[in-house]
Every structure is written in structure tokens, then in C-alpha cells.
Motif scaffolding. Sequence first.
Motif, PDB file in Angstrom:
ATOM      1  N   PRO A 147       0.806  -1.227   0.000  1.00  0.00           N
ATOM      2  CA  PRO A 147       0.000   0.000   0.000  1.00  0.00           C
ATOM      3  C   PRO A 147       0.838   1.275   0.000  1.00  0.00           C
ATOM      4  O   PRO A 147       0.486   2.248  -0.672  1.00  0.00           O
ATOM      5  N   LEU A 148       1.963   1.283   0.733  1.00  0.00           N
ATOM      6  CA  LEU A 148       2.788   2.490   0.811  1.00  0.00           C
ATOM      7  C   LEU A 148       3.368   2.858  -0.556  1.00  0.00           C
ATOM      8  O   LEU A 148       3.461   4.046  -0.898  1.00  0.00           O
ATOM      9  N   LEU A 149       3.740   1.849  -1.349  1.00  0.00           N
ATOM     10  CA  LEU A 149       4.254   2.122  -2.694  1.00  0.00           C
ATOM     11  C   LEU A 149       3.125   2.556  -3.622  1.00  0.00           C
ATOM     12  O   LEU A 149       3.305   3.454  -4.454  1.00  0.00           O
ATOM     13  N   GLU A 150       1.970   1.926  -3.485  1.00  0.00           N
ATOM     14  CA  GLU A 150       0.815   2.301  -4.307  1.00  0.00           C
ATOM     15  C   GLU A 150       0.439   3.761  -4.085  1.00  0.00           C
ATOM     16  O   GLU A 150       0.066   4.471  -5.022  1.00  0.00           O
ATOM     17  N   GLN A 151       0.545   4.214  -2.841  1.00  0.00           N
ATOM     18  CA  GLN A 151       0.140   5.579  -2.505  1.00  0.00           C
ATOM     19  C   GLN A 151       1.021   6.648  -3.143  1.00  0.00           C
ATOM     20  O   GLN A 151       0.615   7.811  -3.224  1.00  0.00           O
ATOM     21  N   THR A 152       2.208   6.285  -3.627  1.00  0.00           N
ATOM     22  CA  THR A 152       3.052   7.273  -4.306  1.00  0.00           C
ATOM     23  C   THR A 152       2.411   7.734  -5.603  1.00  0.00           C
ATOM     24  O   THR A 152       2.646   8.855  -6.056  1.00  0.00           O
ATOM     25  N   VAL A 181       4.296   4.641  -9.527  1.00  0.00           N
ATOM     26  CA  VAL A 181       4.913   3.367  -9.884  1.00  0.00           C
ATOM     27  C   VAL A 181       3.864   2.277 -10.098  1.00  0.00           C
ATOM     28  O   VAL A 181       2.735   2.361  -9.611  1.00  0.00           O
ATOM     29  N   ARG A 182       4.289   1.240 -10.839  1.00  0.00           N
ATOM     30  CA  ARG A 182       3.601  -0.037 -10.889  1.00  0.00           C
ATOM     31  C   ARG A 182       4.547  -1.047 -10.262  1.00  0.00           C
ATOM     32  O   ARG A 182       5.750  -1.010 -10.526  1.00  0.00           O
ATOM     33  N   HIS A 183       4.000  -1.924  -9.449  1.00  0.00           N
ATOM     34  CA  HIS A 183       4.872  -2.909  -8.800  1.00  0.00           C
ATOM     35  C   HIS A 183       4.064  -4.125  -8.410  1.00  0.00           C
ATOM     36  O   HIS A 183       2.828  -4.079  -8.326  1.00  0.00           O
ATOM     37  N   LEU A 184       4.770  -5.225  -8.159  1.00  0.00           N
ATOM     38  CA  LEU A 184       4.147  -6.400  -7.558  1.00  0.00           C
ATOM     39  C   LEU A 184       5.232  -7.345  -7.077  1.00  0.00           C
ATOM     40  O   LEU A 184       6.398  -7.219  -7.438  1.00  0.00           O
ATOM     41  N   ASP A 190      15.451   5.806 -13.952  1.00  0.00           N
ATOM     42  CA  ASP A 190      14.553   6.958 -13.838  1.00  0.00           C
ATOM     43  C   ASP A 190      13.744   7.114 -15.115  1.00  0.00           C
ATOM     44  O   ASP A 190      13.151   8.164 -15.354  1.00  0.00           O
ATOM     45  N   GLU A 191      13.702   6.054 -15.934  1.00  0.00           N
ATOM     46  CA  GLU A 191      12.979   6.094 -17.193  1.00  0.00           C
ATOM     47  C   GLU A 191      11.613   5.419 -17.056  1.00  0.00           C
ATOM     48  O   GLU A 191      11.537   4.218 -16.770  1.00  0.00           O
ATOM     49  N   PRO A 192      10.527   6.165 -17.254  1.00  0.00           N
ATOM     50  CA  PRO A 192       9.195   5.552 -17.230  1.00  0.00           C
ATOM     51  C   PRO A 192       9.092   4.455 -18.292  1.00  0.00           C
ATOM     52  O   PRO A 192       9.683   4.563 -19.377  1.00  0.00           O
ATOM     53  N   GLY A 193       8.361   3.397 -17.955  1.00  0.00           N
ATOM     54  CA  GLY A 193       8.177   2.310 -18.907  1.00  0.00           C
ATOM     55  C   GLY A 193       9.199   1.204 -18.803  1.00  0.00           C
ATOM     56  O   GLY A 193       9.043   0.162 -19.433  1.00  0.00           O
ATOM     57  N   VAL A 194      10.258   1.405 -18.014  1.00  0.00           N
ATOM     58  CA  VAL A 194      11.250   0.356 -17.774  1.00  0.00           C
ATOM     59  C   VAL A 194      10.836  -0.389 -16.512  1.00  0.00           C
ATOM     60  O   VAL A 194      10.659   0.219 -15.451  1.00  0.00           O
ATOM     61  N   MET A 195      10.684  -1.707 -16.617  1.00  0.00           N
ATOM     62  CA  MET A 195      10.222  -2.513 -15.480  1.00  0.00           C
ATOM     63  C   MET A 195      11.381  -3.341 -14.928  1.00  0.00           C
ATOM     64  O   MET A 195      11.884  -4.245 -15.594  1.00  0.00           O
ATOM     65  N   LEU A 196      11.830  -3.018 -13.731  1.00  0.00           N
ATOM     66  CA  LEU A 196      12.915  -3.741 -13.079  1.00  0.00           C
ATOM     67  C   LEU A 196      12.399  -5.065 -12.521  1.00  0.00           C
ATOM     68  O   LEU A 196      11.268  -5.137 -12.041  1.00  0.00           O
ATOM     69  N   ALA A 197      13.252  -6.103 -12.561  1.00  0.00           N
ATOM     70  CA  ALA A 197      12.844  -7.418 -12.057  1.00  0.00           C
ATOM     71  C   ALA A 197      13.997  -8.089 -11.331  1.00  0.00           C
ATOM     72  O   ALA A 197      15.114  -8.166 -11.856  1.00  0.00           O
ATOM     73  N   GLY A 211      15.493 -26.823  -1.637  1.00  0.00           N
ATOM     74  CA  GLY A 211      16.047 -26.462  -2.936  1.00  0.00           C
ATOM     75  C   GLY A 211      15.241 -26.915  -4.135  1.00  0.00           C
ATOM     76  O   GLY A 211      15.594 -26.591  -5.275  1.00  0.00           O
ATOM     77  N   LYS A 212      14.157 -27.631  -3.913  1.00  0.00           N
ATOM     78  CA  LYS A 212      13.337 -28.125  -5.032  1.00  0.00           C
ATOM     79  C   LYS A 212      12.193 -27.138  -5.266  1.00  0.00           C
ATOM     80  O   LYS A 212      11.083 -27.311  -4.755  1.00  0.00           O
ATOM     81  N   ARG A 213      12.468 -26.117  -6.076  1.00  0.00           N
ATOM     82  CA  ARG A 213      11.498 -25.028  -6.188  1.00  0.00           C
ATOM     83  C   ARG A 213      11.787 -24.144  -7.397  1.00  0.00           C
ATOM     84  O   ARG A 213      12.825 -24.244  -8.039  1.00  0.00           O
ATOM     85  N   GLY A 214      10.853 -23.229  -7.655  1.00  0.00           N
ATOM     86  CA  GLY A 214      11.047 -22.194  -8.656  1.00  0.00           C
ATOM     87  C   GLY A 214      11.438 -20.889  -7.992  1.00  0.00           C
ATOM     88  O   GLY A 214      11.840 -20.877  -6.821  1.00  0.00           O
ATOM     89  N   ASN A 215      11.294 -19.793  -8.718  1.00  0.00           N
ATOM     90  CA  ASN A 215      11.623 -18.466  -8.206  1.00  0.00           C
ATOM     91  C   ASN A 215      10.413 -17.547  -8.251  1.00  0.00           C
ATOM     92  O   ASN A 215       9.627 -17.561  -9.223  1.00  0.00           O
ATOM     93  N   LEU A 216      10.291 -16.732  -7.227  1.00  0.00           N
ATOM     94  CA  LEU A 216       9.353 -15.615  -7.201  1.00  0.00           C
ATOM     95  C   LEU A 216      10.016 -14.417  -7.858  1.00  0.00           C
ATOM     96  O   LEU A 216      11.234 -14.354  -7.992  1.00  0.00           O
ATOM     97  N   GLY A 217       9.196 -13.423  -8.222  1.00  0.00           N
ATOM     98  CA  GLY A 217       9.743 -12.222  -8.826  1.00  0.00           C
ATOM     99  C   GLY A 217       9.219 -10.959  -8.180  1.00  0.00           C
ATOM    100  O   GLY A 217       8.032 -10.866  -7.816  1.00  0.00           O
ATOM    101  N   ALA A 218      10.104  -9.961  -8.015  1.00  0.00           N
ATOM    102  CA  ALA A 218       9.721  -8.606  -7.621  1.00  0.00           C
ATOM    103  C   ALA A 218       9.835  -7.731  -8.859  1.00  0.00           C
ATOM    104  O   ALA A 218      10.813  -7.831  -9.604  1.00  0.00           O
ATOM    105  N   PHE A 219       8.865  -6.853  -9.045  1.00  0.00           N
ATOM    106  CA  PHE A 219       8.822  -5.989 -10.223  1.00  0.00           C
ATOM    107  C   PHE A 219       8.497  -4.566  -9.771  1.00  0.00           C
ATOM    108  O   PHE A 219       7.640  -4.369  -8.911  1.00  0.00           O
ATOM    109  N   LEU A 220       9.172  -3.592 -10.392  1.00  0.00           N
ATOM    110  CA  LEU A 220       8.963  -2.186 -10.031  1.00  0.00           C
ATOM    111  C   LEU A 220       9.347  -1.309 -11.213  1.00  0.00           C
ATOM    112  O   LEU A 220      10.420  -1.450 -11.784  1.00  0.00           O
ATOM    113  N   GLY A 221       8.437  -0.380 -11.568  1.00  0.00           N
ATOM    114  CA  GLY A 221       8.731   0.548 -12.649  1.00  0.00           C
ATOM    115  C   GLY A 221       7.943   1.830 -12.508  1.00  0.00           C
ATOM    116  O   GLY A 221       6.865   1.858 -11.886  1.00  0.00           O
ATOM    117  N   LEU A 222       8.461   2.901 -13.074  1.00  0.00           N
ATOM    118  CA  LEU A 222       7.763   4.176 -13.091  1.00  0.00           C
ATOM    119  C   LEU A 222       6.651   4.173 -14.124  1.00  0.00           C
ATOM    120  O   LEU A 222       6.803   3.599 -15.208  1.00  0.00           O
TER     121      LEU A 222
END
Length: 282
Positions: free
Chosen positions: A26-31, A34-37, A122-129, A270-281
Motif C-alpha cells: 500500500p505504501l508504494l501504491e500511494q506514491t 509506480v507499478r509494482h508487484l 529513472d525512465e518511465p516504462g522500464v520494469m525492473l525485475a 532447494g526443489k522449487r522455482g523463483n518468485l519475482g519482484a517488479f517495479l517501474g515508473l
Amino acid sequence: MELYRHNNALQVKRNRTGELEYLTFPLLEQTGIVRHLFSTRLGGASEGIYSTMNLSYTRGDEKEAVDENFRRIAEVLGCSLGDIVCSDQTHTVNLRVVGKQDGGKGILVPRDYTDIDGLLTDEPGVMLATFYADCVPLYFVDTRKKAVALAHSGWRGTVGRMGMCVVDKMRETYGTDPSDIVAAVGPSICQACYEVSEDVADAFAAEFYKSGQTDEILESKGGGKYRLDLWRANEIVLQEAGIPAGQIQVTDLCTCHNSEYLFSHRASQGKRGNLGAFLGLV
């Protein structure tokens, strides 16, 4: 699915689009800038130990399933696969400034960099992962300069003060004032689940002794074993980097406690996949 939470107050919000379930702060959404998940295990195309939303090409999953998983994440974020830029994590505190020229790296095209645990733009449209299965995701949003950063912080990154490294890099690159940053410490392993050996505990004791906060992050179990609180350690680092306490949101979800919902290296051995964090302007 009922989840084990550590706090009564909601820190991480559950969201659902079709079969895909994901988490937001919620704190990031309130800015409003950004888009994030943060992904969960639900809503993907992978099977078996990778069930179902695996975001790793290197753990043995079918490439086509991982491609489809990224496509579904991108759709929720309102971006294309060519907008996403992926880290190359090796438990360093190395950071890389990226832009639109880096779009698709790690998904559509090979990365032309290695050993990068944090990304900034600092470029809008670039999604960090960045990617996880117990380690700590760190989100940063400079609300004034309109820049963002995303970093992977396991125990090595945390004792190396990854959060402070990010703030310093944002100051150097964008002129960021830490008081303008809104930050989040994402879902990861909690202290109750994270037993470490004496050498790891000694490294944290040495690093956090000067601030007098060792007792807040280490709990002795006896026999040279300790429980380590990566959530609190990273929160301390972010505060010492100058981010106001009220502008830091700390997760209430443990990957290990909730291993059917979130991938956990420790819970799955160790028998697993990976989660992802995503954040972009926006």
C-alpha cells in the motif's frame, strides 16, 4: 488460501487477476508514480515442483512455461516483455543503472552483464525485475526525482548493507535525498524460520554492534546456532541510510511459513522455482 501473517496490521496486500495472485505494498501504491508487484506461486503455467508461477529459466523448468509466466505478469503490470530488465543475482551488492536500451534482457535477449543484484532507473516504462525464494526484496521509490530501484538482499547482501548501497547510488546518480524515498522490505524468510551458523551470526554482530542493535536481529539457540531477523536488519539499514521510519513498509509474510503460496528454498530443500519482484515508473 489462508496465510500465516506476522502482524495484525496489513502490510502486504493480496491481489487477484484471473488465476494469477500477486502482492503489493500500500505504501508504494500511494506514491501514485509506480507499478509494482511481488509474485506468488499461483496463476502460472509451470508444473511439478515449479507449480505454478515459476520465474526462473535456470532451475530445470520448461522454457515455454516460464515464457508464459512472464507474459502473464507483464499483462498485469501493463507492460510488454520487452520492457522488463532482469538482474543477474550472485549475492553481491553490485548495482546497475538501466534504461530502455536494456529492455527484455534476461527474457527475450541475453544479459550483457553479470553479478548484478540491484537495478536502478529513472525512465518511465522500464520494469525492473529481481528474483527470490527466501532472500529479501528491497523496493525504493524517490518520489521527488522520480527514480526507482529494486535490490536482492540475502544474508550476504544484508550484512553488506545493500539498502545503503542503493540509497548512495540513487544519490550519486539522480541527486536523491533519502528523505524523499518510500521503501519496502518484501516477503522473505522470517527470524523464526531462519537458523544460521555462528560465522554468519558473528558477521552480523560485528556489523551491527556499532549501532547497538545486535540483540534486535540475533537470537541464540545454543550450540553455535542463531536465528537471524533479516526483516529488522534491512529496516535498520534503510533507516541508517536516511529513509524516515514512516516511509518504510516491512512485510508480514514469511516465504518459509507460507511455502505452498510462496517459493521457499529452505522449506523445499532447494526443489522449487523463483518468485519475482517488479517495479517501474508509470
